[in-house]
Scaffold this active site. Sequence first.
Site, PDB file in Angstrom:
ATOM      1  N   HIS A 225      -8.762  16.085  59.006  1.00  0.00           N
ATOM      2  CA  HIS A 225      -8.691  14.642  58.743  1.00  0.00           C
ATOM      3  C   HIS A 225      -8.236  14.400  57.303  1.00  0.00           C
ATOM      4  CE1 HIS A 225     -10.727  13.637  62.507  1.00  0.00           C
ATOM      5  NE2 HIS A 225     -10.556  12.360  62.225  1.00  0.00           N
TER       6      HIS A 225
ATOM      7  N   HIS B  85     -18.091  17.082  57.497  1.00  0.00           N
ATOM      8  CA  HIS B  85     -17.507  17.967  56.494  1.00  0.00           C
ATOM      9  C   HIS B  85     -18.301  17.941  55.202  1.00  0.00           C
ATOM     10  CE1 HIS B  85     -13.860  19.202  58.546  1.00  0.00           C
ATOM     11  NE2 HIS B  85     -13.684  17.961  58.952  1.00  0.00           N
TER      12      HIS B  85
END
Length: 427
Positions: free
Chosen positions: A194, A241
Amino acid sequence: MAGGFKAGFVRLMQYLQDPEHVARFQRLCGVRATEPRDRLGNGAPYVRHEDVQNGGGDGIRRRDAEKEKRNNGVANGAAACTGDDAMGSTVKPMRRNSLTGDVGQDFLIENKLLYYLFTFGTELGNELFYISFFPYLMWGVDAFVSRRLVVVWVWVMYLGQCTKDVFRWPRPSSPPVVKVEVFYNSEYSMPSTHAMSSTAIPLSLLLITCSRWEYPLMLGVFLAVTWCVLVCLSRIYMGMHSILDIIAGVLYSLLIILIFGPALDTIDTFNQTHPYAPVLIVSLHLGLGLFSFTLDTWSTSRGDTAQILGSGAGIALASHVNYKVGLLPDPPMSMLPLQPPPFTLSLIGICALRFILGVIILLATRAVMKALTIPLVCRLFGIPSNDVRKARQHMEVELPYRYITYGTVGFNALFFVPFVFSHIGLL
């Protein structure tokens, strides 16, 4: 000197990877777990880096103390709250994974504005955004820009997914992290794709258009930075993350653009004009897919990578066909830089009609190809198709299904949909 630098670098990496920073950011943004959890969503226990040095004894005692503290906090919170308004709204994790069946745990949202903001941010790196954004550029803005942007997207996403399967680092552990999203929890974490796409797409869009279109450059820079920061923060907010994953994703994306960017013009010209381009496009994308799929266990990574390669191959093939038949031709160099047309109700209506009709065609294409390819491939390889979820986890099914389906979607996006538009007066 070198040994001290190496030790300091390792400590910095461990610090940036610590899930406590993710959990702290989530609490700052108003995300709270509704109940304590003892395990990761992907099955790995939470261990601090410093606990490894003493055999985990301190970590066990700390986790016991933290668990008791959380239990007390949950009990006190339950006693104090008489409804959702007392501490926030109870929410289910986003986008349940239909393949793994992972639904995650409930959590509390105390700041709905940030929740919706970061939900929007994380969607800027998901399939729905890509199937809307790239076609919109093709049909409503500039096919030249969209072709080259897709090439960059394929590079970045493919290399990012392959790198994840090389490092094989797990997602931030839960606890302490709350899994606001679980769809990608089965994938590895390092680097954040991302973050890579949110760096590569706006930056490449800026670099490709700054000398081609007339617009305020500082506005483009501001939008690119805002896009990147929003997506990166959203991945930490979602619990997907660590800070290290995000930083590595941004830097990795910049490195890919720096190395491969100068070849962008050559690749686009080759895809359009070379007589053997279709053969090389298909064989290269298939070869990259077969080379990369060496997973130790199944995850969504393999299917996503095949999906990206299939889309890239379909769009590259469509650019070759368009060049041959004269569909969506590039304006001559003498017309550059291009000026945005004035916004009128007629222009807005035509763009909206193109977008709605085009997306309907693409979604219908995906649905039809999915319904046709999965049973066909299952029959071809002798895999039972009564349980589609299990069938799709077989590489023999997943790769052809994703590649053929999204290759057709990509081809239709750049060729078939504009072809339809040209015949009904929308182009």
